[in-house]
Design a protein around this motif. Structure first.
Motif, PDB file in Angstrom:
ATOM      1  N   THR A 184      -6.253   5.330   1.392  1.00 59.77           N
ATOM      2  CA  THR A 184      -6.140   5.390  -0.081  1.00 59.77           C
ATOM      3  C   THR A 184      -4.890   4.662  -0.576  1.00 59.77           C
ATOM      4  O   THR A 184      -3.793   4.861  -0.064  1.00 59.77           O
ATOM      5  N   LYS A 185      -5.106   3.835  -1.576  1.00 58.74           N
ATOM      6  CA  LYS A 185      -3.976   3.143  -2.218  1.00 58.74           C
ATOM      7  C   LYS A 185      -3.643   3.862  -3.525  1.00 58.74           C
ATOM      8  O   LYS A 185      -4.462   4.605  -4.063  1.00 58.74           O
ATOM      9  N   TRP A 186      -2.468   3.580  -4.025  1.00 59.06           N
ATOM     10  CA  TRP A 186      -1.981   4.299  -5.210  1.00 59.06           C
ATOM     11  C   TRP A 186      -2.920   4.182  -6.402  1.00 59.06           C
ATOM     12  O   TRP A 186      -3.058   5.103  -7.193  1.00 59.06           O
TER      13      TRP A 186
ATOM     14  N   THR B 221       2.100  12.494  -5.832  1.00 59.62           N
ATOM     15  CA  THR B 221       1.020  11.500  -5.836  1.00 59.62           C
ATOM     16  C   THR B 221       1.272  10.512  -4.706  1.00 59.62           C
ATOM     17  O   THR B 221       2.298  10.587  -4.019  1.00 59.62           O
ATOM     18  N   ILE B 222       0.348   9.582  -4.506  1.00 62.90           N
ATOM     19  CA  ILE B 222       0.630   8.455  -3.601  1.00 62.90           C
ATOM     20  C   ILE B 222       1.297   7.379  -4.457  1.00 62.90           C
ATOM     21  O   ILE B 222       0.765   6.947  -5.480  1.00 62.90           O
TER      22      ILE B 222
ATOM     23  N   THR C 125       6.104   3.152  -2.496  1.00 63.15           N
ATOM     24  CA  THR C 125       6.252   3.545  -1.085  1.00 63.15           C
ATOM     25  C   THR C 125       4.903   3.581  -0.379  1.00 63.15           C
ATOM     26  O   THR C 125       4.849   3.649   0.840  1.00 63.15           O
ATOM     27  N   GLU C 126       3.827   3.598  -1.148  1.00 65.85           N
ATOM     28  CA  GLU C 126       2.452   3.660  -0.626  1.00 65.85           C
ATOM     29  C   GLU C 126       2.214   4.935   0.177  1.00 65.85           C
ATOM     30  O   GLU C 126       1.277   5.027   0.960  1.00 65.85           O
TER      31      GLU C 126
ATOM     32  N   LYS D 201      -0.062  10.235   8.267  1.00 67.31           N
ATOM     33  CA  LYS D 201      -1.463   9.997   7.909  1.00 67.31           C
ATOM     34  C   LYS D 201      -1.607   8.707   7.099  1.00 67.31           C
ATOM     35  O   LYS D 201      -2.559   7.954   7.274  1.00 67.31           O
ATOM     36  N   MET D 202      -0.610   8.448   6.216  1.00 67.70           N
ATOM     37  CA  MET D 202      -0.698   7.278   5.348  1.00 67.70           C
ATOM     38  C   MET D 202      -0.153   6.017   6.030  1.00 67.70           C
ATOM     39  O   MET D 202      -0.018   4.962   5.399  1.00 67.70           O
ATOM     40  N   GLY D 203       0.220   6.147   7.310  1.00 72.09           N
ATOM     41  CA  GLY D 203       0.677   4.960   8.040  1.00 72.09           C
ATOM     42  C   GLY D 203       2.185   4.820   8.113  1.00 72.09           C
ATOM     43  O   GLY D 203       2.700   3.761   8.493  1.00 72.09           O
TER      44      GLY D 203
END
Ligand code: SF4
Lengths: 65, 713
Positions: free
Chosen positions: B70-72, B102-103, B107-108, B606-608
């Motif tokens: 998921t991207k922002w 939020t994402i 910073t992603e 999880k987000m890398g």
């Protein structure tokens, strides 16, 4: 006379913040003191004279931010 | 047509408000604005005992909303807003915070920000411990949570003002039905739409001054996500708040502790930092005295004109009166400037009320960009709020640009003719207006430092190495405003913070650098465990951290660990027990936070992100980058090389000494990481171990799956 923590302390000519802290013999590391409304930081303790009739607050600046 | 001007009703549902029990509504509100879906989720005992509330609830909702890809700006990214079990207790200092997650676009990964104002408590008393908003709308929408009439409405907002400043005032009037204090608005402005560093403004109504006041959830571009979703505003409406609103387990205990706390603040604040009179502005000259006030993009920590933007000046400029961003908070540090007349921009020549400036804004939008005019700082503060821009990211980003300009890394052909030398206040303001309008060089600056570094190197041929050294961001977030070169612990406080370099996790500069209370790596690591955990806890409970240690009891110095202010920690423990009915000890607070803290670290994974390499900080945060910086504090650095590192410096030039110092300091930072990871129960790559997640009861299958994907079994 100067006032500190509700107590009065004899003022003397040329008294600096460093002198005062030495007289108080307080083991706490104060980084800042306030003379009336003015903040004085430790690097300036030795060179800052306390005016007569001041009120002094010792500020326990420890983990602000 | 709806009953409100400029608003076209798209959806309305009625609901039955649950009774608040021991600080919880036991329900989440989930809205998907793509299809106008409104639903409720039960909050189970397990969710409460694991995540507590506030940021913990946000993270749980967000974790379930997003995929690792998921991207922002994907519709599934959620904006989550929560209070906490103690949120909404009037007169208990600092009990009105909302926590937003939020994402982030910069910073992603996971971003969280905490903010004052009345929204979080009003949301909870309306029946919701947290709000999750997903989806995207092609129209501007407004969400109205009416806890009094028990309905949720979504409107299309037509031709409403773009600027947060006007917008919130209009909506407060429209929805307040004659009682503006019943309203809190969350909104942003045009800057959030055109940049990646947008903030959210949360309001509270100042009954004495009869005006809407603002606090900001500033960090990490949450406002930009809000604008990208097409949300114009969220409005919460609630009635009177009393000590019983939370239906606490032991109201007498809360009354007792709250009264003691409030009294202590009233007695001691005037003798200590005077926050109720000058906010956090006292820090400006103190930081300057200790060479810690960021000046000209964190090159230096001191400037002869610092006092011009210090407390003595703002003491005269701030409007006198009660300034608590939560009802009855006796710290009351949220000051403002009345009848300010901007010199530039859309409000030029008009009288406005400016909320702020606080220390961070003064340092970021003042000293760090070479501006020492208090009114220019006020004007930048005002426009950042009105445009919905984070003052810290704006300040640190402009500081970076100005240094690049002065070093010739960029020039007037890149800035569209603007001279962006340090101290050029009119062009700093022009840049801000450009960011808001999505125009000129402002569109590039509004991307934040990480993206600017790429653009400057790729498109303008700037030296990528120097950009990396002087670009004050880590994890994609711009640094907040403290110098860390001489405090290894605070380098960790910034670099090892979960969301990026914001000082809300740890502020150890005085303990470390001034008092030298933690000489060893292990002591620093212990501090970088305990302090981030305690500070995290405030965000789980809906509390403000400031009362904990910005006013300290007079006998605090005689306690075994004065820095922890344990008398207050005990009060907070009693407060938690009194609201929730769960009997706790001070150590339990640390345990609660550890659970959420480790979960957030794994969320980063999880987000890398969330590995050792992501805890890197620019060398400017560690030591002098340039010969001029070294030579400006030559005695200090020479002494360190000779005494600490046993280097014979005789005959060595500055270039050579600079390299040697850099090698030592970078090694120290890596050693600090080793010690902190060990203390936190993480691998040497910065990942929580299986034992750690088991100990904290967060060994859910999806957590273990993320760990497994990253080689932890
Ligand atoms: S201490 Fe200041 S920021 Fe915190 S709640 Fe009170 S007024 Fe707001």
């Amino acid at each position: 006379m100067i006032k500190i923590k509700e107590k009065s302390i004899q003022w003397r000519e040329g008294m600096t913040v460093a002198d005062l802290l030495k007289d108080l013999d307080d083991p706490q590391h104060y980084a800042v003191v306030k003379i009336n409304d003015k903040y004085i930081s430790r690097p300036d303790f030795k060179k800052t004279m306390i005016p007569d009739n001041s009120e002094i607050f010792l500020i326990p600046m420890i983990a602000g931010g | 047509m709806a009953e409100y001007e400029n608003l076209r009703e798209l959806k309305t549902i009625s609901y039955k408000r649950p009774t608040i029990k021991k600080g919880y509504a036991n329900q989440f509100l989930c809205i998907d604005i793509s299809d106008l879906d409104i639903s409720f989720k039960q909050v189970t005992e397990e969710i409460k005992s694991t995540f507590v509330g506030g940021k913990g609830f946000d993270l749980w909702l967000l974790w379930n909303a997003v995929k690792k890809t998921t991207k922002w700006n994907d519709p599934e990214n959620a904006i989550c807003i929560a209070s906490g079990p103690m949120g909404g207790t009037p007169t208990f200092p600092g009990s009105g915070k909302s926590i937003v997650a939020t994402i982030s676009p910069t910073t992603e990964s996971v971003m969280d920000s905490n903010v004052g104002g009345y929204f979080g408590p009003y949301l909870k008393f309306s029946g919701f411990d947290a709000l999750e908003i997903k989806g995207k709308s092609s129209k501007d929408v407004l969400i109205f949570i009416d806890g009094i009439d028990q309905k949720i409405q979504i409107f299309e907002a037509v031709e409403l003002s773009e600027e947060s400043y006007d917008l919130s005032a209009i909506l407060t009037e429209q929805f307040g039905k004659g009682k503006p204090r019943n309203i809190s608005v969350v909104s942003t402005g045009p800057g959030a739409k055109h940049t990646l560093i947008g903030c959210l403004n949360f309001t509270w109504y100042d009954s004495k001054r009869k005006r809407v006041r603002y606090k900001q959830a500033g960090r990490g571009g949450i406002g930009s996500v809000f604008a990208d979703k097409g949300i114009k505003a969220i409005v919460a409406r609630w009635d009177d708040v009393t000590l019983s609103s939370n239906n606490p387990a032991d109201v007498d205990l809360i009354k007792d502790v709250g009264k003691k706390y409030s009294r202590e603040i009233v007695e001691l604040d005037p003798k200590q930092n005077e926050m109720s009179r000058i906010g956090t502005t006292h820090l400006v000259t103190i930081m300057n005295d200790y060479d810690l006030l960021p000046t000209k993009n964190f090159q230096y920590g001191r400037h002869p004109e610092a006092a011009n933007v210090g407390a003595e000046v703002y003491r005269r400029i701030f409007d006198k009166g009660y300034d608590g961003c939560w009802m009855g908070c006796t710290v009351a540090c949220a000051h403002g400037v009345k009848d300010f007349v901007p010199l530039t921009g859309p409000y030029k020549g008009k009288k406005v009320f400016v909320d702020g400036p606080e220390y961070e804004t003064i340092a970021g939008c003042g000293s760090n960009i070479g501006i020492f005019d208090p009114f220019t700082v006020v004007e930048i503060n005002f426009y950042c709020d009105a445009y919905g821009l984070d003052t810290i990211s704006v300040g640190t980003s402009i500081a970076f640009v100005m240094e690049c300009f002065e070093r010739g890394l960029i020039n007037e052909s890149n800035t569209e003719g603007m001279d962006l030398s340090f101290g050029n206040r009119m062009n700093a303001l022009e840049l801000l207006h450009q960011m808001a309008g999505g125009e000129g060089f402002g569109t590039i600056v509004g991307q934040g430092i990480r993206k600017m570094k790429t653009i400057f190197a790729r498109d303008y041929g700037a030296d990528a190495d120097i950009l990396r050294d002087i670009g004050m961001e880590s994890k994609g977030l711009e640094f907040s405003e403290y110098m860390t070169k001489e405090s290894l612990a605070q380098q960790g406080g910034y670099g090892l913070a979960l969301k990026g370099p914001q000082h809300d996790e740890a502020w150890l500069i005085f303990l470390d650098m001034v008092h030298n209370f933690m000489p060893t790596f292990e002591q620093k690591a212990e501090a970088l465990h305990w302090f981030p955990m305690l500070r995290t806890w405030f965000g789980l409970c809906g509390l403000c951290k400031l009362p904990w240690n910005d006013i300290v009891p007079e006998d605090n110095k005689d306690t075994p660990e004065p820095a922890k202010v344990m008398k207050h920690v005990q009060w907070y423990t009693d407060y938690f027990s009194a609201v929730t009915g769960k009997q706790k000890a001070p150590d339990d607070l640390i345990h609660m936070s550890e659970t959420v803290y480790n979960f957030q670290r794994i969320f980063n994974l999880k987000m890398g992100f969330g590995r050792r390499e992501h805890d890197t900080i620019p060398y400017r945060a560690v030591g002098p980058v340039t010969v001029v910086e070294y030579e400006s504090r030559q005695d200090r650095y020479d002494k360190q090389l000779a005494e600490k590192h046993k280097i014979d410096i005789a005959g060595k030039g500055t270039d050579e000494k600079l390299k040697l110092l850099r090698k030592f300091r970078e090694e120290q930072y890596e050693k600090l990481k080793d010690a902190v990871y060990k203390r936190r129960g993480w691998t040497n790559d910065g990942i929580p171990t299986i034992n750690t997640v088991k100990r904290l009861n967060i060994d859910f299958p999806e957590v273990l799956e993320v760990l497994k994907e990253n080689g932890i079994q």
